[in-house]
Design an enzyme around this catalytic site. Structure first.
Site, PDB file in Angstrom:
ATOM      1  N   CYS A  53     -12.756  37.962  17.054  1.00 56.07           N
ATOM      2  CA  CYS A  53     -12.268  39.314  16.886  1.00 56.07           C
ATOM      3  C   CYS A  53     -13.261  40.065  15.997  1.00 56.07           C
ATOM      4  O   CYS A  53     -13.281  39.848  14.779  1.00 56.07           O
ATOM      5  CB  CYS A  53     -10.898  39.209  16.198  1.00 56.07           C
ATOM      6  SG  CYS A  53      -9.877  40.616  16.494  1.00 56.07           S
ATOM      7  N   CYS A 107      -5.905  40.927  21.202  1.00 58.08           N
ATOM      8  CA  CYS A 107      -6.801  41.337  20.120  1.00 58.08           C
ATOM      9  C   CYS A 107      -6.050  41.755  18.854  1.00 58.08           C
ATOM     10  O   CYS A 107      -5.975  42.953  18.533  1.00 58.08           O
ATOM     11  CB  CYS A 107      -7.740  42.448  20.555  1.00 58.08           C
ATOM     12  SG  CYS A 107      -9.131  42.578  19.409  1.00 58.08           S
TER      13      CYS A 107
HETATM   14  P1  FAD Z   1      -6.908  41.625  31.668  1.00 55.62           P
HETATM   15  O1  FAD Z   1      -8.360  41.809  31.459  1.00 55.62           O
HETATM   16  O2  FAD Z   1      -5.980  42.585  31.040  1.00 55.62           O
HETATM   17  O3  FAD Z   1      -6.676  41.560  33.245  1.00 55.62           O
HETATM   18  C1  FAD Z   1      -5.432  41.400  33.858  1.00 55.62           C
HETATM   19  C2  FAD Z   1      -5.569  41.949  35.282  1.00 55.62           C
HETATM   20  O4  FAD Z   1      -4.409  41.600  36.027  1.00 55.62           O
HETATM   21  C3  FAD Z   1      -5.648  43.496  35.304  1.00 55.62           C
HETATM   22  O5  FAD Z   1      -6.787  43.884  36.027  1.00 55.62           O
HETATM   23  C4  FAD Z   1      -4.372  43.927  35.992  1.00 55.62           C
HETATM   24  O6  FAD Z   1      -4.522  45.075  36.783  1.00 55.62           O
HETATM   25  C5  FAD Z   1      -4.066  42.700  36.835  1.00 55.62           C
HETATM   26  N1  FAD Z   1      -2.643  42.570  37.192  1.00 55.62           N
HETATM   27  C6  FAD Z   1      -1.570  42.702  36.392  1.00 55.62           C
HETATM   28  N2  FAD Z   1      -0.436  42.505  37.085  1.00 55.62           N
HETATM   29  C7  FAD Z   1      -0.825  42.239  38.355  1.00 55.62           C
HETATM   30  C8  FAD Z   1      -0.119  41.924  39.554  1.00 55.62           C
HETATM   31  N3  FAD Z   1       1.217  41.866  39.593  1.00 55.62           N
HETATM   32  N4  FAD Z   1      -0.836  41.670  40.670  1.00 55.62           N
HETATM   33  C9  FAD Z   1      -2.201  41.705  40.650  1.00 55.62           C
HETATM   34  N5  FAD Z   1      -2.919  41.999  39.551  1.00 55.62           N
HETATM   35  C10 FAD Z   1      -2.234  42.254  38.433  1.00 55.62           C
HETATM   36  N6  FAD Z   1     -11.204  41.139  23.160  1.00 55.62           N
HETATM   37  C11 FAD Z   1     -12.322  40.702  22.526  1.00 55.62           C
HETATM   38  O7  FAD Z   1     -12.811  39.621  22.814  1.00 55.62           O
HETATM   39  N7  FAD Z   1     -12.935  41.438  21.552  1.00 55.62           N
HETATM   40  C12 FAD Z   1     -12.462  42.645  21.187  1.00 55.62           C
HETATM   41  O8  FAD Z   1     -13.051  43.304  20.326  1.00 55.62           O
HETATM   42  C13 FAD Z   1     -11.287  43.142  21.838  1.00 55.62           C
HETATM   43  N8  FAD Z   1     -10.779  44.350  21.503  1.00 55.62           N
HETATM   44  C14 FAD Z   1      -9.724  44.858  22.200  1.00 55.62           C
HETATM   45  C15 FAD Z   1      -9.270  46.122  21.885  1.00 55.62           C
HETATM   46  C16 FAD Z   1      -8.241  46.701  22.602  1.00 55.62           C
HETATM   47  C17 FAD Z   1      -7.761  48.062  22.235  1.00 55.62           C
HETATM   48  C18 FAD Z   1      -7.649  45.988  23.688  1.00 55.62           C
HETATM   49  C19 FAD Z   1      -6.557  46.621  24.506  1.00 55.62           C
HETATM   50  C20 FAD Z   1      -8.084  44.695  23.993  1.00 55.62           C
HETATM   51  C21 FAD Z   1      -9.118  44.122  23.244  1.00 55.62           C
HETATM   52  N9  FAD Z   1      -9.570  42.830  23.521  1.00 55.62           N
HETATM   53  C22 FAD Z   1     -10.677  42.337  22.852  1.00 55.62           C
HETATM   54  C23 FAD Z   1      -8.789  41.929  24.380  1.00 55.62           C
HETATM   55  C24 FAD Z   1      -9.326  41.721  25.788  1.00 55.62           C
HETATM   56  O9  FAD Z   1      -9.557  42.959  26.431  1.00 55.62           O
HETATM   57  C25 FAD Z   1      -8.338  40.883  26.596  1.00 55.62           C
HETATM   58  O10 FAD Z   1      -7.956  39.752  25.854  1.00 55.62           O
HETATM   59  C26 FAD Z   1      -8.946  40.444  27.920  1.00 55.62           C
HETATM   60  O11 FAD Z   1      -9.212  41.568  28.721  1.00 55.62           O
HETATM   61  C27 FAD Z   1      -8.007  39.479  28.633  1.00 55.62           C
HETATM   62  O12 FAD Z   1      -8.429  39.221  29.937  1.00 55.62           O
HETATM   63  P2  FAD Z   1      -7.348  38.857  31.064  1.00 55.62           P
HETATM   64  O13 FAD Z   1      -8.112  38.635  32.312  1.00 55.62           O
HETATM   65  O14 FAD Z   1      -6.440  37.793  30.596  1.00 55.62           O
HETATM   66  O15 FAD Z   1      -6.448  40.179  31.185  1.00 55.62           O
END
Ligand code: FAD
Ligand code: UQ1
Length: 438
Positions: free
Chosen positions: A367, A189
């Site tokens: 975003c 983000c």
């Molecule tokens: P995540 O949701 O981070 O999930 C990764 C998962 O993998 C976690 O549960 C973690 O515990 C797990 N994991 C890590 N390592 C291991 C391991 N070794 N073994 C097993 N599990 C593991 N997005 C938007 O669309 N709009 C917004 O307004 C927005 N604002 C944001 C604001 C902030 C402050 C933040 C921090 C993020 C924001 N985002 C936003 C971004 C969004 O939250 C992420 O892009 C999204 O969550 C990505 O999803 P993901 O599944 O790739 O990763």
């Protein structure tokens, strides 16, 4: 009654497990047709979709955390506009029923033998693997920052441990510099580091402290935002609100005891400057998930090496990726995960039928740039960093309705739409809404 509650909630070793039917200790089955790594936005979304495609009993998710967070809410939590509790729900409650939850950390992925090893020593084999491990935060890469985060006056919306400190620092602000940073790495983000600046400005105005605050945004990037249409609008806002933006300026050290932050000028190696702060919001350096980086699935930089059109791994055709862990060349957001989930669902359904993937991801990401407690610029764009807007209105304009979309509509869409595998991004609605336009 108490005994019944304990039967439901307590593992014989004494450790609490939320759902016996999903705890890893109960079933001995160690092979799954569809294995999902990570139970964040992408992992839970794909497990819901895969349950529909191949049946719950054939799907497992490896995720160590008890709580699943809706991270986009943390921008509003850091500004005191939402309670932190509303950003989290138990992992058990978002896990699709019947899908196996392996409550452990992945330690090693071996795609040559189709196996994964977890921290608790289990080996799990798979037919198909979906990697959704997210990215890694690196607070430790800024000197003095890990210990600095224990001090008041420093906050970071990027972690559940520090997001409420942002709001405390804002409330305790008296006078001086309020400094906001953007690191010298790709981040998730990329609008969030400046959203909290606009909210802080609005909070200071509301609370009568603005005249005593000097607001500074130090970003490593050469631009305020990567898409020109929105960057132009944001430059107008920072000028109008007297916010000081320094480009190519990277945080390298925090001296929390002295309330000093040290920055390097990325265009002049060796040139550093020190700013005394009354409040500091840090966006930490970020990088690839370390398990992905240490596996044959990584590209040279350590990100999961997937085909940018269909999300299939470039070298291992039974491996797929989604979200922040991948090397998809677009901004890492939950909105991108939504669009990617629809594409990946189609890709996997084709691969299962021995057919060629045919749906193409255009890099859609979004975003919601929160510019005050009541306005948002809704940035939406694609791989070409060109606007790809859902609504037939100019989204570069600050709008109240978009704030409601961000604060009130998105959370239920996330919990009940995306995570249940029903929300694949706004593309179909965009087409409808633009019918007859232009
Ligand atoms: P995540 O949701 O981070 O999930 C990764 C998962 O993998 C976690 O549960 C973690 O515990 C797990 N994991 C890590 N390592 C291991 C391991 N070794 N073994 C097993 N599990 C593991 N997005 C938007 O669309 N709009 C917004 O307004 C927005 N604002 C944001 C604001 C902030 C402050 C933040 C921090 C993020 C924001 N985002 C936003 C971004 C969004 O939250 C992420 O892009 C999204 O969550 C990505 O999803 P993901 O599944 O790739 O990763
Ligand atoms: C979106 O789909 C999404 O994922 C659920 C977000 O994450 C929270 C968003 O912030 C946005 C803006 C979208 C895109 C949705 C619409 C209706 C434009």
């Amino acid at each position: 009654m108490a005994a019944l509650r304990c039967l439901r909630q307590c593992h014989p070793t004494g450790s609490a497990v939320s759902h016996l039917h999903t705890s890893s200790q109960v079933s001995a089955k160690q092979h799954y047709k569809m294995l999902v790594l990570g139970g964040g936005s992408g992992g839970i979304t794909m497990s819901a979709r895969m349950k529909r495609m191949v049946g719950a009993e054939n799907v497992a998710v490896v995720e160590p955390s008890e709580t699943h967070y809706y991270q986009p809410l943390w921008t509003l939590v850091g500004a005191g506009a939402k309670p932190v509790a509303s950003s989290g729900r138990s992992t058990a409650s978002v896990m699709p029923s019947g899908v196996k939850w392996v409550k452990s950390k992945v330690q090693e992925i071996d795609p040559d033998t189709n196996t994964v090893r977890t921290e608790n020593g289990d080996e799990i084999s798979y037919e198909y693997l979906i990697v959704a491990l997210g990215l890694q935060l690196h607070y430790e890469k800024v000197k003095g920052l890990p210990e600095g985060l224990d001090h008041p006056k420093i906050g970071s919306n990027y972690s559940i441990k520090t997001v409420e400190k942002t709001w405390k620092a804002l409330q305790n602000f008296k006078e001086g510099n309020a400094v906001f940073t953007f690191p010298n790495t790709p981040i998730k983000c990329p609008g969030a580091p400046q959203k909290i600046m606009y909210l802080s400005d609005a909070y200071f105005r509301k609370s009568g402290k603005r005249a005593k605050a000097n607001i500074i945004y130090n970003t490593s990037l050469p631009v305020l935002f990567g898409v020109k249409k929105y960057a132009d609008a944001l430059w107008e806002i920072v000028k109008e609100r007297d916010l000081h933006v320094n480009l190519r300026t990277n945080l390298i050290e925090v001296r929390a005891d002295k309330q000093e932050a040290v920055f390097e000028n990325l265009d002049k190696p060796g040139d550093t400057s020190v700013i005394e702060y009354e409040m500091l919001h840090v966006t930490p350096p970020m990088g690839p998930n370390l398990v992905v980086k240490g596996s044959p699935l990584a590209d040279e930089a350590g990100w999961l090496d997937v085909n940018k059109e269909n999300l299939q791994h470039k070298r291992y055709p039974n491996v797929f990726g989604i979200g922040d862990c991948t090397n998809l060349p677009t901004a890492r957001t939950a909105a991108a995960v939504a669009a990617q989930s629809a594409i990946l669902n189609r890709t996997i359904s084709k691969v299962l039928k021995n057919e060629k993937p045919d749906k193409t991801y255009n890099g859609y990401t979004s975003c919601p740039l929160v510019t005050s407690y009541s306005t948002v610029i809704l940035a939406e764009f694609d791989y070409n960093v060109q606007p790809l807007e859902t609504f037939p209105i100019n989204q570069a304009k600050e709008r109240r309705v978009m704030y409601h979309l961000k604060a009130d509509l998105m959370p239920p869409l996330y919990w009940h739409g995306l995570l249940r595998g029903f929300w694949g991004g706004p593309a179909p609605y965009r087409k409808l809404l633009h019918l007859g336009m232009k």
